[in-house]
Motif scaffolding. Structure first.
Motif: not given
Length: 810
Positions: A97-98, A504-510, A516-527
Motif C-alpha cells: 500500500m502507498e 504547505s498551502e494544501f491544507i489537511g492533517y495526517p 489504533l484502527q489496526r488494533l481494532k482490525s479495521q482498515e486504516a484510511r489516509p487523510l
C-alpha cells in the motif's frame, strides 16, 4: 539563524546521524524476520528517525554560509533524502500500500504531529530560480505576441466619447449632490435656532455638570473594561482569534534568511575563484619540483630492481594505479573486475533464469514457509557514513574563532588542490617514465647482442556493438534553438506559466489513529496530510535532487485520482513549483486540434521529450487520464482522447535514471478506463481521501479570515464545519468566495459575518456522496497493488483461522 546556531544544530544532527548509521548497519546484518509486524516496526522506526533529521539538515544547509561546510551538508542531505525514498518503497513492498501510519511510534519517540511532516529542501527551487526565470520570460514573450498577456509598456487604449461623457456626468452629479447636502444642512440648522429662540434653558452648576460627566464616563469605562477582559479570556482559552494580531515573525525570519542566502552567494563565488587561483599558483610554484622528485623516485626504484634481478621491472599501468601504487601510502587499489567466460556468459544467464523459475515453482508446489523479510542493501548509507567521517575529521573539533564571517578555509583548498595537482603530474610522469623504461630495456637487450624487443601491442578496445546500447531516436529539430522550441510549445498551449503554489498551502492533517484502527482490525484510511507526504517522496524529492533520482529506485509516473474539487490540479502545480520543474500539459482537451495526424503526434512527442530533457526536471501532466485508456470513446467527444495510448508507454520506456521527467495523471472517474493499460502506464496510484473535520475547520478558518478584522462570535465555525461534511475543499472555497465578497468585507466592522449567510449558498452545492466515495475505494482494490494487497490479506486471514483452529483443538 546565526553561525553559532547553525554549527550547534549541525552538531546535534550529526550525533543523531551517527546513531542512525549504527542502527542501519545492525539492520543490514540482521537475520530474516518472519514476523511481519516486527519487520514493519523496524522499517518504520528507521523511516521516522531519518524523517526527524531531514528538517534539521535542510535548515542547516539552507542557512550555512561556509562554502566547504555546505558541500558536506549537501552530501548528507541528499543521502538522507535518498534513504527515505528507499525506505518508503521498502514499506510499500512490505505492506503493499502507498500510505503508512506510525502514530504509535511518534508517541514512543515523543514527537508532535508537525515533527513528522515531510520537509522540502529550499534549494530545489532556489538553484533553479535563474533557469525558471529565463524560461518564464520566453513563455511570457510568446504569450504577449499571441495577445494572451498585455505588455506592461503598452499604453491603455483611448477613452471613447460616450465613456468620457458618462464620466463627466457622474462627476457633475456628485458635485451637485454635495452642494445640495450642504444647503439642506444649513436650512436645518436655521430651523433649530428658530425653535429654541426665546425658550428657557435650565442652567446647571459646575459641580453638577462635572458629576454628570464623571457618572457617564465611569459607566462607559467599566463596561469597556469588562468587555475587554471577557475577550481576553476567550482569546486565552482559544475560543476567539487574537483581536489585533502582532506583525508576523515569519516576515523577519524571511528577511534574515534572504540576507544569509546573499552572503552564501558571495562566499561561494570567492570559493570558486580561489579553486582556480590556488591551483594555478601551485602549478607555477611546485609543479616542476614535484615532477623532478617523482622522476628521481621512480629512477631510484628502477635501478634498485635492476641491481637485484639484473632486469628492469614494469611500471604498473594506469588502471592499476601507476606509480602511486608503489610510492603513495594513501593509495587505495581499484577493485578488480570479475573475469567471466565469454562463451558461457549467455548460457549462464539463461541457466540462472531457469534455476530461479524452477525454485519459484518448487516453493509453490511444496508450500515452503516464507523466508522472511530481508532489508535490501542501501546505496545511500555508505554515502552518509563517508559524510559523517568527513565531518569528524575536518569540522567537529575545528577552532574557528578567527573566522567570524565564515569564509572558506584556504588550507583545505590548498591541500585538496595540491593532491589534485600531484595526480595530474604523476600521470604525465608515468607516461614519460614508461617510454624511458622501454628505451632502457631496448638498450640492455642490444648490449647483450640481441635484437630490440618487440613492443607490446595494447589491447584493442572492444567497440560497442548493438547489444547493450539503446537506439537513439532521430532528432527532428537539429537546427532549431531551445527558445524557438519553447515558443512553439507555448503557441500550441502545451507549455504554460506555473502558478506559485506551495505544498504547505494544501491544507489537511495526517491520520493520527492508524495504529489504533489496526488494533481494532479495521482498515486504516489516509487523510490529506498523508497525501502531501507521499507526493513529496514520490515526486518532489526525486525531481528536485538529481543524485536521488539517479540512485534510488526509479518512479516514472504517478496517478492522482479523486472527486472534482479535491485539489488534484493544485497538487500538480505544487509539485512543479516546489521541485523547480517545467510543466507540459498533454491533456486530450488541451491538444485537441493541434499537431494533427501521425506525423504531427510524432513531432509533439519529440518536442516534449527534447525540451523536457534540456530543461529538466520536467512534469508531463495529463488531466482526465482515464480517457486515454477508455474502451469506447463517446461520439460526442471530439478531443481524440486515445491519441497518446501508444505513445505514453514508449515515452516511459525511454526514460532513464538520468532523465528527470515525471508523468503525472489526474482522474475523476478512473474506473472507466481499461485497468490493465492504466496500471501498466502509471507506477504509483494516489487516491484523494475525503476531508475530515479537523482539515475542514482549518480550511474554513483560513478562508474566512480577513486581515485586520477580528472574527465575531456570531460566526460559529464549528457548526459550519459540521454542515460541510461530505463537501470537497473546492466546494468550501467556492462557498466562502461567494459570501465574502469585496462589498461584504467593507461592511464587516458594522455587520459581522454570521453562519446563516453560508447556508443558502451551501444548499446549492452538490456534495460527494458516500456511495460515490466507496466507488473510489472499490476501484483502488482493482489496481495492481490493490490486487496484491487483497491476496495478502486473504492469506493472512487463512493463517489466522488455521492458528485459531489449532488452539481450539488443543
Amino acid at each position: 539563524m546565526s553561525n553559532k546556531l547553525c554549527m550547534e544544530l549541525w552538531s546535534e544532527v550529526q550525533d543523531h546521524l551517527d546513531d542512525i548509521v549504527s542502527k542501519e548497519v545492525a539492520a543490514a546484518g540482521a537475520k530474516p524476520e518472519h514476523n511481519k509486524a516486527l519487520a514493519l516496526e523496524g522499517l518504520l522506526g528507521l523511516y521516522l528517525r531519518h524523517l526527524r533529521l531531514l528538517g534539521g539538515l535542510a535548515r542547516c544547509y539552507d542557512q550555512t554560509v561556509h562554502p566547504q561546510k555546505r558541500l558536506v551538508l549537501r552530501r548528507s542531505l541528499d543521502a538522507v533524502m535518498g534513504r527515505l525514498v528507499e525506505l518508503k518503497l521498502e514499506l510499500a513492498n512490505l505492506e503493499l500500500m502507498e500510505f503508512h501510519f506510525f502514530d504509535d511510534l511518534q508517541v514512543d519517540f515523543k514527537l508532535l504531529p508537525h515533527d513528522a511532516e515531510m520537509p522540502i529542501a529550499p534549494y530545489f527551487r532556489l538553484e533553479r530560480k535563474d533557469t525558471l526565470a529565463g524560461v518564464n520570460e520566453i513563455i511570457g514573450d510568446a504569450l504577449r505576441k499571441l495577445g494572451a498577456i498585455q505588455s506592461e509598456a503598452k499604453v491603455s487604449s483611448q477613452m471613447s466619447r460616450d465613456e468620457a461623457v458618462r464620466l463627466i456626468q457622474r462627476q457633475e452629479r456628485a458635485r451637485q449632490g454635495r452642494h445640495r447636502a450642504r444647503f439642506m444642512q444649513e436650512i436645518h440648522r436655521q430651523e433649530m435656532k428658530e425653535k429654541t429662540k426665546g425658550k428657557y434653558v435650565p442652567s446647571m452648576s459646575d459641580d453638577a455638570a462635572a458629576l454628570r460627566i464623571q457618572t457617564v464616563w465611569r459607566g462607559f469605562a467599566a463596561r469597556r473594561n469588562v468587555k475587554r477582559m471577557r475577550e481576553e479570556e476567550m482569546i486565552f482559552i482559544g475560543m476567539l482569534p487574537p483581536r489585533r494580531p502582532s506583525p508576523p515573525p515569519e516576515r523577519r525570519v524571511a528577511e534574515v534568511e534572504a540576507s544569509r542566502r546573499e552572503l552564501q552567494a558571495r562566499h561561494q563565488q570567492q570559493y570558486e575563484e580561489a579553486l582556480v587561483t590556488v591551483k594555478e599558483e601551485l602549478r607555477r610554484l611546485e609543479a616542476v619540483q614535484m615532477r623532478e622528485d617523482m622522476q628521481d623516485e621512480i629512477r631510484a626504484w628502477m635501478m634498485a630492481e635492476w641491481q637485484k634481478s639484473g632486469a628492469f621491472p614494469d611500471l604498473p599501468n594506469e588502471e592499476e594505479g601507476g606509480s602511486a601504487a608503489l610510492f603513495d601510502p594513501d593509495f587505495v587499489p581499484p577493485p578488480k573486475p570479475e573475469k567471466e567466460d565469454k562463451k558461457g556468459k549467455g548460457k549462464k544467464g539463461k541457466k540462472d533464469k531457469k534455476d530461479k523459475k524452477d525454485e519459484k515453482k518448487k516453493k509453490k508446489k511444496k508450500g515452503e514457509e516464507d523466508e522472511g523479510f530481508i532489508m535490501q542493501p542501501s546505496k545511500f548509507v555508505p554515502v552518509i557514513m563517508e559524510a559523517c567521517m568527513e565531518y569528524d575529521e575536518k569540522w567537529k573539533h575545528k577552532e574557528e574563532k578567527n573566522n567570524f564571517e565564515q569564509n572558506f578555509d584556504a588550507d583545505i583548498v590548498r591541500r585538496d588542490k595540491r593532491r589534485e595537482l600531484e595526480l595530474e603530474v604523476r600521470r604525465d610522469v608515468d607516461t614519460a617514465m614508461r617510454e624511458e623504461l622501454d628505451r632502457l630495456k631496448d638498450a640492455l637487450e642490444r648490449d647483450k647482442g640481441k635484437k630490440g624487443r618487440k613492443k607490446k601491442k595494447g589491447k584493442k578496445k572492444r567497440r560497442g556493438g548493438k547489444k547493450g546500447k539503446k537506439k537513439k531516436g532521430k532528432d527532428l529539430t537539429p537546427d532549431r534553438s531551445l527558445e524557438s522550441l519553447v515558443e512553439e510549445l507555448v503557441e500550441n498551449n502545451v507549455m504554460k506559466l506555473i502558478p506559485e503554489k506551495r505544498m504547505s498551502e494544501f491544507i489537511g492533517y495526517p491520520q493520527l489513529t492508524g495504529s489504533l484502527q489496526r488494533l481494532k482490525s479495521q482498515e486504516a484510511r489516509p487523510l490529506l496530510g498523508d497525501v502531501r507526504r507521499v507526493l513529496t517522496e514520490y515526486c518532489i524529492i526525486p525531481l528536485g535532487c538529481a543524485s536521488v533520482h539517479e540512485t534510488a529506485p526509479l518512479i516514472k509516473s504517478v496517478l492522482i485520482a479523486g472527486p472534482p474539487g479535491c485539489g488534484r490540479k493544485h497538487l500538480v502545480h505544487a509539485i512543479c513549483a516546489e521541485s523547480g520543474a517545467v510543466l507540459f500539459d498533454l491533456s486530450a482537451s488541451n491538444i485537441a486540434g493541434r499537431y494533427p495526424g501521425k506525423a504531427g503526434l510524432t513531432m509533439l512527442m519529440h518536442l516534449v521529450n527534447k525540451v523536457g530533457r534540456l530543461l529538466q526536471p520536467s512534469v508531463i501532466w495529463i488531466d482526465n487520464a482515464e480517457k486515454t485508456f477508455v474502451k469506447k470513446v463517446p461520439k460526442t467527444d471530439k478531443t481524440e482522447p486515445k491519441r497518446l495510448k501508444k505513445e505514453l508507454p514508449k515515452l516511459l520506456k525511454a526514460l532513464t535514471p538520468a532523465d528527470r521527467l515525471l508523468l503525472v495523471g489526474t482522474s475523476e472517474t478512473p474506473w472507466e478506463a481499461d485497468q490493465k493499460a492504466l496500471g501498466q502506464t502509471y507506477n504509483r496510484v494516489i487516491l484523494m481521501p475525503p476531508l475530515d473535520y479537523a482539515s475542514r475547520l482549518q480550511l474554513l478558518s483560513r478562508a474566512v479570515a480577513v486581515p485586520g478584522v477580528p472574527r465575531h462570535p456570531a460566526l460559529d465555525l464549528s457548526t459550519l464545519t459540521k454542515l460541510t461534511d461530505g463537501f470537497t475543499a473546492g466546494h468550501c472555497l467556492d462557498m466562502v468566495h461567494e459570501v465574502v465578497t469585496e462589498k461584504r468585507i467593507v461592511k464587516l466592522r458594522k455587520r459581522p459575518l454570521k453562519t446563516t449567510e453560508f447556508v443558502p449558498v451551501l444548499a446549492n452545492l452538490q456534495p460527494v456522496m458516500r456511495e460515490q466515495q466507496e466507488m473510489y475505494y472499490t476501484w483502488l482494490t482493482k489496481t495492481p497493488l490493490g490486487k496484491k494487497r487483497a491476496k495478502m490479506l486473504e492469506a493472512e486471514a487463512e493463517e489466522a483461522n488455521k492458528a485459531s483452529a489449532g488452539k481450539k483443538k488443543k
